[in-house]
Write an enzyme that holds these catalytic residues in place. Structure first.
Site, PDB file in Angstrom:
ATOM      1  N   GLU A 138      -7.129  -1.738  -4.075  1.00  0.00           N
ATOM      2  CA  GLU A 138      -5.952  -1.380  -4.686  1.00  0.00           C
ATOM      3  C   GLU A 138      -4.436  -2.553  -4.361  1.00  0.00           C
ATOM      4  O   GLU A 138      -3.817  -2.812  -5.181  1.00  0.00           O
ATOM      5  CB  GLU A 138      -5.096  -0.480  -2.892  1.00  0.00           C
ATOM      6  CG  GLU A 138      -5.706   0.660  -3.040  1.00  0.00           C
ATOM      7  CD  GLU A 138      -4.640   1.861  -3.106  1.00  0.00           C
ATOM      8  OE1 GLU A 138      -3.621   1.794  -2.604  1.00  0.00           O
ATOM      9  OE2 GLU A 138      -5.167   2.829  -2.853  1.00  0.00           O
ATOM     10  N   LYS A 166      -0.931  -5.300   2.799  1.00  0.00           N
ATOM     11  CA  LYS A 166      -2.989  -5.608   2.881  1.00  0.00           C
ATOM     12  C   LYS A 166      -3.069  -6.372   1.506  1.00  0.00           C
ATOM     13  O   LYS A 166      -3.948  -7.430   2.406  1.00  0.00           O
ATOM     14  CB  LYS A 166      -3.952  -4.917   2.043  1.00  0.00           C
ATOM     15  CG  LYS A 166      -3.994  -3.059   2.473  1.00  0.00           C
ATOM     16  CD  LYS A 166      -4.723  -3.425   4.169  1.00  0.00           C
ATOM     17  CE  LYS A 166      -6.127  -3.904   4.195  1.00  0.00           C
ATOM     18  NZ  LYS A 166      -6.904  -4.187   5.404  1.00  0.00           N
TER      19      LYS A 166
END
Ligand code: NAD
Ligand code: DAU
Length: 359
Positions: A138, A166
């Site tokens: 992602e 992230k």
């Protein structure tokens, strides 16, 4: 004996990974599992291994410097495999701060503690020390419907607070490699499915709802595409990267298994109907009539697709479980572990479900 520090090992992928490495290495390894047991962490996922002499569970937060330092002081850690994170996109849209804390601060704290424990006086690191940061596809953002893939060289373009956190954690791992020569790898994997996945994620949520005759909430037009990988294949890839991967490298992990969400939901219904005995009363309501289109996720990424060329060419990893086989195995697992599902969906889950789906 090699000693692993696994963070987030009581969650979905972490617990599958711990099962995988004990299955592969048995008594040749020691595993320390550091997990704060958030709503997503479940000691039941590791019940069959909790009494092993070569396993130790530590309840603690990856952001807690004293707790992480104490582990490095008490154990001679050779491998860090860092799973611990807030992992659900919908929750990140409601509470971004929790994601930056756990995912960004947690990662830099772990990196700092590992560096402190491993760095030699001349600034180099012993050969056997490796840190693997488990990240996601992602971070690359969204692909057009018409085509294209995520490569290791694809620029980062995260959209949700989850993927941005992230991406931040990946950048910190890169910074430690570039600045200190810190011995790490990053893996960016596509969507996992399989046993022990918490039923806030698409596949276990749909299995659970269908069995209970509850609506199957499909976001938007249901045509968003994800690239699905059976979790054991991910566990194997992580192990192979640690043992065969080139230090400082990033590896994308995925199985060329792109599906629209609506296809996934329809496959679940089809396989559930095949698996349910004819005299099971649930068979009457497990039908496509349960499918309900609901408001789309904010900032919903349209398509993810991994090019796993590098990991295949350099390391020889290939996914082994085809989707049809993997989804059947997964559904059977949930059938056989209905007590697991009941335990994780009692209490706070109900509140989450009601506020998320307005029911
Ligand atoms: P999960 O939510 O099922 O498990 C996360 C685990 O981390 C839980 O056991 C939780 O208790 C623990 N944890 C959370 N915050 C913590 C903290 N501050 N300190 C200690 N422990 C903490 O997640 P998952 O799906 O197993 O994902 C694991 C990792 O893999 C994450 O880093 C995620 O970003 C990454 N990933 C997931 C997928 C996927 O499809 N699920 C795909 C690619 C990458
Ligand atoms: O790509 C890897 C990522 O996959 C991981 O980094 C994340 O930790 C993991 O949660 C997963 O993220 P997604 O957002 O892709 O997974 P999720 O299961 O939440 O949703 C999959 C797709 O299904 C997505 O397009 C949204 C849709 N969806 C999801 C739910 C929960 C629905 O249509 N209805 C739902 O109720």
């Amino acid at each position: 004996m090699r000693t692993y520090l696994v963070t987030g090992g009581a969650g979905f992928i972490g617990s599958n990974y711990i099962h995988y490495i004990f299955g592969k290495y048995g008594d040749e390894i020691r595993v320390i599992n550091l997990d704060d047991l958030t709503y997503a962490g479940n000691p039941e996922n590791l019940k069959d291994i909790e009494n092993r002499d070569n396993y130790r569970f530590v309840k603690g937060d990856v952001c807690d410097t004293d707790a992480v330092r104490a582990i490095f002081a008490e154990e001679d850690i050779d491998r860090v495999v860092h799973f611990a994170a807030e992992s659900h996109v919908d929750r990140s849209i409601k509470d971004p701060l929790a994601f930056v804390r756990a995912n960004v601060l947690g990662t830099v704290n772990l990196l700092n503690c590992a560096k402190e424990a491993w760095e030699k006086e001349d600034g180099t690191y012993p050969e056997n020390k490796r840190f693997l940061h488990v990240s996601t596809d992602e971070v690359y953002g969204s692909l057009p419907e018409e085509g294209g893939y995520f490569y290791e060289t694809t620029p980062y373009a995260p959209h949700s607070p989850y993927s941005a956190s992230k991406a931040g954690s990946d950048m910190l791992v890169r910074a430690f490699m570039d600045t200190y020569g810190f011995p790490a790898n990053i893996t960016n994997c596509s969507n996992n499915y399989g046993p022990y996945q918490f039923p806030e994620k698409l596949i276990p949520l749909m299995i659970n709802n269908a069995l209970q005759g509850k609506k199957l909430p499909v976001y938007g037009d249901g045509k968003n595409v994800r690239d699905w990988l059976y979790v054991e294949d991910h566990a194997k890839a992580i192990d192979m990267v640690q043992e065969k991967g080139k230090i400082f490298e990033t590896y994308n992990i995925g199985g060329h298994n792109e599906k629209q969400n609506i296809e996934i939901v329809k496959t679940i219904i089809e396989v559930l109907r095949e698996e349910l005995p004819d005299d099971d009363p649930r068979k009457a309501h497990v039908t496509e009539d349960l499918i309900t289109y609901v408001e789309d996720r904010k900032g919903h990424d349209r398509r993810y697709a991994i090019a796993p060329d590098k990991i295949r060419a350099e390391i020889g990893w290939e996914p082994e479980t085809m989707f049809k086989e993997g989804i059947r195995k997964t559904i059977r697992w949930y059938f056989e572990h209905q007590d697991w599902m009941e335990n994780v969906t009692s209490g706070d889950y109900q509140k989450y479900y009601q506020s998320m789906y307005n029911v």
